[in-house]
Motif scaffolding. Sequence first.
Motif, PDB file in Angstrom:
ATOM      1  N   LEU A 138       0.843  -1.193   0.000  1.00 42.34           N
ATOM      2  CA  LEU A 138       0.000   0.000   0.000  1.00 42.34           C
ATOM      3  C   LEU A 138       0.880   1.245   0.000  1.00 42.34           C
ATOM      4  N   PRO A 139       0.357   2.387  -0.461  1.00 44.18           N
ATOM      5  CA  PRO A 139       1.143   3.628  -0.422  1.00 44.18           C
ATOM      6  C   PRO A 139       1.558   3.975   1.007  1.00 44.18           C
ATOM      7  N   ILE A 140       2.737   4.524   1.144  1.00 42.10           N
ATOM      8  CA  ILE A 140       3.321   5.004   2.409  1.00 42.10           C
ATOM      9  C   ILE A 140       3.638   3.861   3.379  1.00 42.10           C
ATOM     10  N   VAL A 141       2.637   3.063   3.738  1.00 35.10           N
ATOM     11  CA  VAL A 141       2.862   2.028   4.761  1.00 35.10           C
ATOM     12  C   VAL A 141       3.507   0.776   4.191  1.00 35.10           C
ATOM     13  N   GLY A 142       3.544   0.628   2.866  1.00 35.00           N
ATOM     14  CA  GLY A 142       4.122  -0.568   2.273  1.00 35.00           C
ATOM     15  C   GLY A 142       3.354  -1.812   2.670  1.00 35.00           C
ATOM     16  N   HIS A 143       4.050  -2.769   3.279  1.00 38.26           N
ATOM     17  CA  HIS A 143       3.419  -4.012   3.736  1.00 38.26           C
ATOM     18  C   HIS A 143       3.189  -4.011   5.250  1.00 38.26           C
ATOM     19  N   LEU A 144       3.350  -2.827   5.857  1.00 36.78           N
ATOM     20  CA  LEU A 144       3.232  -2.728   7.311  1.00 36.78           C
ATOM     21  C   LEU A 144       1.870  -3.186   7.805  1.00 36.78           C
ATOM     22  N   HIS A 145       0.830  -2.892   7.046  1.00 33.92           N
ATOM     23  CA  HIS A 145      -0.520  -3.251   7.473  1.00 33.92           C
ATOM     24  C   HIS A 145      -0.677  -4.762   7.627  1.00 33.92           C
ATOM     25  N   GLN A 146       0.052  -5.540   6.800  1.00 38.77           N
ATOM     26  CA  GLN A 146      -0.040  -6.996   6.886  1.00 38.77           C
ATOM     27  C   GLN A 146       0.510  -7.493   8.222  1.00 38.77           C
ATOM     28  N   ALA A 147       1.605  -6.876   8.667  1.00 42.00           N
ATOM     29  CA  ALA A 147       2.189  -7.262   9.952  1.00 42.00           C
ATOM     30  C   ALA A 147       1.265  -6.891  11.103  1.00 42.00           C
TER      31      ALA A 147
END
Length: 493
Positions: free
Chosen positions: A38-47
């Motif tokens: 995702l924009p800005i957060v990258g894959h952070l949301h998955q973690a």
Amino acid sequence: MMGIILFVCVLFLVCLTLKVYGRNRGTYTLPPKVPGELPIVGHLHQAVLSRSNLLKFLTSLSGSCEKLGGVAVFNFGSELYYLITNPQEAIIAGNSCINRHYAYDFCKAWLGHGLATSTEEIWRYRRKLLNPAFSLPVIHGFLDVFNSQAKKLINELEPHIGKGPFDHCLYLKNNAVETLCVGTFGIKAIEDVNFIKKYTEAVSEMVSILVSKFFKFWLQSSLICKLTGIQDKEDSLVETLHNMSDKVIQEKKQILEKEALNKTDNPKAATGIEYRPFLDLLLELSANGALTDKQIREELNTIISTGFETTASQLMFSLMLLGSYPEVQEKMYQELLTVLGPDRDVERDDLNKLVYTNAVIMETLRVLPTIPCILRCVDKDVKLTNYTMRSGSYCLIFPMMTNIVSTWNTKNSAFSPEGWLNGDFKNNQEFASFGVGMRGCIGRTYAMVVLKVMLAHFIRRYRVKADMSQLKLNFDFVLKPESGHEISIERRM
């Protein structure tokens, strides 16, 4: 209050993005990117979404990496991470990237600059100093301790004979802490039951806080930690752990001074067990000016904090796998009878004769590694076979993650100790349970010997049954069970 916290979170994320954006830019072609960014957060949301089961997130990443050829990238916020599942590439990365990820910095209030958290320069110096303390002759000196602790463990399990499945994790963990305290601090450490209990609970709470700090990025803000009370809790735990270690160090110094005056330096005279605790060896370095008391405390806390849960978890997995593969358990049992007889202690010359037992341990480590992934900093450009990792990024190495599943199914699992006997893994390229590359675990010899002794006593006393198909796993700093890990035992004789 919630508005202030939300504002700080957003501000922190923006600053983090600006800080790391520049260093992640480069001219080298990137490997394929893991889907779902995702924009800005990258894959952070998955973690964040997988926080309740981090293993699920890591398994997803490693699976995607494997499909993309063994080397891939993902973004944690704006931080660039190289994912590596290819064993050969993992060795290159492990030997080139010595400094550990900044997540280990969260442990420094507790562990200081011990081997687990130190920078490359300090690590090289300390590792050279400490290697003799973990040599095979020193570990052989602990065999009486290991045998004694193994017999204590199997005696404690007597009430569960023939009564169906039970949770054996707490027994294994308490015994592992005791064994490490004996080997590290000395016999007197286990005389105080409250010492072991208090230390274990404090370590468990500390690990929980450290994991939260890494995956809940807003907790990396000192302001938020203070507002939520987490900082006060962490400070209290650190003080407790440091005070306990300092107390043992001072007591040990006094004992050694008395022994020097009385010219009695044989611990067997007082305890019946002959060995030299790690602390004695470290205090020799202190006397020579190589280490200060503070540095000794750092290494003592590092030894225990990184050693007890890993050893207990690996013993638990070994027992579960043996209980699920009765034919493997029977082969191991027959070897133990041939080499040791029905009840003899394990001696130094026996260790190399327990070939199949060693293969069982190695295969357990391969299939269910306690530390299934390794986080490192990429401090310089590192040339892999087809790509170059950019300086200022990070790498996440897990060459064995594809062997791990959140639910086991004995019909398609691949547990075969024979692979270690017929040469399938002779180069150890797929074996990284003790780390990969230069910064491997200093306690490897200790772990292998203590596991061999524990299993030798356990399997000669009990026939174990388990069901791996029910096992649910999770991961914080180590691989651990959530459910389905119970075993049942029957007396053999």
